[in-house]
Design an enzyme around this catalytic site. Structure first.
Site, mmCIF file in Angstrom:
data_model
loop_
_atom_site.group_PDB
_atom_site.id
_atom_site.type_symbol
_atom_site.label_atom_id
_atom_site.label_comp_id
_atom_site.label_asym_id
_atom_site.label_seq_id
_atom_site.Cartn_x
_atom_site.Cartn_y
_atom_site.Cartn_z
ATOM 1 C CB CYS A 43 -1.216 0.361 -5.457
ATOM 2 S SG CYS A 43 -2.313 0.135 -4.065
ATOM 3 C CB CYS A 85 -3.209 2.289 -2.277
ATOM 4 S SG CYS A 85 -2.300 0.798 -2.747
ATOM 5 C CB CYS A 141 -0.954 -0.037 1.186
ATOM 6 S SG CYS A 141 -2.454 0.912 0.831
#
Length: 135
Positions: A92, A88, A16
């Site tokens: 990400c 995310c 993340c």
């Protein structure tokens, strides 16, 4: 894959933004189930969220003491077999992996401890499902 022995040989990275909440919990659950699991973040951070330590301790599970970046993790373990992003979307890290899985899990940052527990329990279920799945 259809058996624990096959997935247990795979390097699984939960990633993340900061590697201080969701990815850390996922790594702890996965390791507790015997998986070759890691966690990392896109941005450097110094500490795991104290509420994460607290809610995982409630289950008798330890979490990593120091967050890592995805770059640090790649240097340490090399290639990743399964990359699981924790919610995310758009932020990400994109790193080479054989398989990508995206989980949309709320970030509990700054919320009450009950929210941390709810998200912890959601992550636990997802990790257990990952173990049972044919990846």
């Amino acid at each position: 894959m259809d058996s624990f022995s096959e997935i247990s040989n795979e390097k699984i990275a939960f990633v993340c933004i900061h590697n201080k909440r969701r990815s850390v919990m996922a790594e702890s659950f996965a390791k507790n189930l015997g998986l070759n699991a890691y966690s990392a973040g896109l941005e450097k951070t110094e500490h795991v969220d104290e509420k994460i330590v607290e809610v995982m301790n409630e289950l008798g599970l330890k979490v990593k003491e120091k967050p890592e970046t995805i770059s640090e993790l790649n240097l340490k373990i090399g290639n990743i077999d399964i990359l699981v992003t924790m919610g995310c979307i758009g932020s990400c890290p994109i790193v080479p992996a054989k398989k990508y899985i995206a989980w949309n899990i709320e970030d509990p940052a700054g919320k009450e401890i009950e929210v941390y527990r709810k998200i912890r329990d959601e992550i636990k279920i997802k990790v257990e499902e990952l173990l049972k799945s044919e990846i």
